[in-house]
Design a protein around this motif. Sequence first.
Motif, short mmCIF file in Angstrom:
data_model
loop_
_atom_site.label_atom_id
_atom_site.label_comp_id
_atom_site.label_asym_id
_atom_site.label_seq_id
_atom_site.Cartn_x
_atom_site.Cartn_y
_atom_site.Cartn_z
N GLU A 56 0.84 -1.17 -0.04
CA GLU A 56 -0.03 0.08 0.00
C GLU A 56 0.63 1.37 -0.08
N ASN A 62 2.40 1.69 -3.41
CA ASN A 62 1.43 2.13 -4.46
C ASN A 62 1.02 3.64 -4.31
N GLN A 63 1.00 3.99 -2.96
CA GLN A 63 0.63 5.40 -2.94
C GLN A 63 1.70 6.40 -3.23
N ARG A 101 3.96 5.42 -5.57
CA ARG A 101 4.33 5.36 -6.96
C ARG A 101 3.26 6.18 -7.65
N THR A 102 2.07 6.25 -7.12
CA THR A 102 0.94 7.11 -8.08
C THR A 102 1.46 8.28 -7.94
N LYS A 103 1.97 9.13 -6.70
CA LYS A 103 2.16 10.49 -6.69
C LYS A 103 3.51 10.56 -7.50
N MET A 158 4.61 8.90 -10.28
CA MET A 158 4.10 8.93 -11.96
C MET A 158 3.03 9.88 -12.38
N ASP A 159 2.63 10.69 -11.46
CA ASP A 159 1.45 11.64 -11.91
C ASP A 159 2.33 13.08 -12.72
N SER A 186 8.15 2.90 -16.98
CA SER A 186 7.41 1.63 -17.39
C SER A 186 8.15 0.65 -18.23
N TYR A 192 7.19 11.69 -0.89
CA TYR A 192 6.41 13.03 -1.23
C TYR A 192 6.79 13.90 0.09
N SER A 249 8.94 14.59 -5.17
CA SER A 249 8.59 13.02 -5.02
C SER A 249 9.68 12.38 -5.35
N HIS A 269 11.18 8.15 -5.35
CA HIS A 269 10.56 6.49 -5.78
C HIS A 269 11.92 5.67 -5.83
#
Length: 331
Positions: free
Chosen positions: A57, A60-61, A63-65, A67-68, A85, A106, A117, A119
Amino acid sequence: MEVMICDHFRSSPLSILSSSSSCFSASPRYHLSMLSYFPSLRLKPSSSSVSCSLMEETHNQGRTKFMDFPFVSSAQKNLMVDLVSTLENRFHSQLLPCTLPLDVQYYQSQTATAQASLHIRSASNESPVDFVLGSWVHSELPTGGSLDITSLSAYLNSSTDAPNFVFEMIRSSPTMLVLILDLPPRKDLVLWPDDLKTFYEDTQLDTHRQALERVPEVQPYFSSSLYIRTVSSPTAIMVRIGTENGGVERMEEIIRDHLHPISKQVLGIWLDRCACAKRDVGEAEIAYLKKRDGLIRNKTIEIDLGSSFPRLFGPEVANRVLEAIKGYFTV
């Protein structure tokens, strides 16, 4: 970020910055990271599935930030998403979830004028990859406008002597951009001429730099840092792109039609001919690689991040992020 923060902007008086893998196939560094961020693993071994879910979790949180890529143009975002990717898909089963705390994945300055950000994903023991680092930094400039940096780096371990991968795009205005794209050597190419032939001549890497420099708006970029020049490869793409006459539309066209395909091709060469190529590395070479990798990584933090991050994000945030990065940069 090798995060190679372009010293063109750092020295400017106006600048502010001059997958799902098994939780138990990780490297020792990854286990240490898990124990640090999820102490319940030390107390409740039977709850490993819950801990893995928590880590997934968190991954994923973050990575979403990441990749935005919220502050860059659509062409730049498409390029970054494609590169990240492609790399992740190639090493999908080997890359472990990002275990950085969310306030490191972040972070921002107290005034929210700077946001970033980060990662980082370690790899499993059988992988030639040590870790993959991606980031974006957005900073509002006091004179108006913003500075936006997007980057992707992949560091290999001592099971191979192949070069690393570095990509960084630094945009100081909608019509001004610096691109750094390189496969920095991990051995002295004078002492190991076979590496020069294998990784740089036989792969025809220099043709991509030559193709890009035929674009009228593209000019060579020369870093004022002799150290950065020293650790770069002879085929490094370091260019400055200015489209004041053609405007934002021309910059987007150059990113879409030139930077994107060339960057994707260079990444493909690195994946096929470097990272995934079988290499025989002797004990003496392993010791050499560990020493050289350690020196360069420490210098990266000292030169690229150590002085810039405190000014940008303040000492408390900077120290938190830099300490997390150091954990991965230790050889």
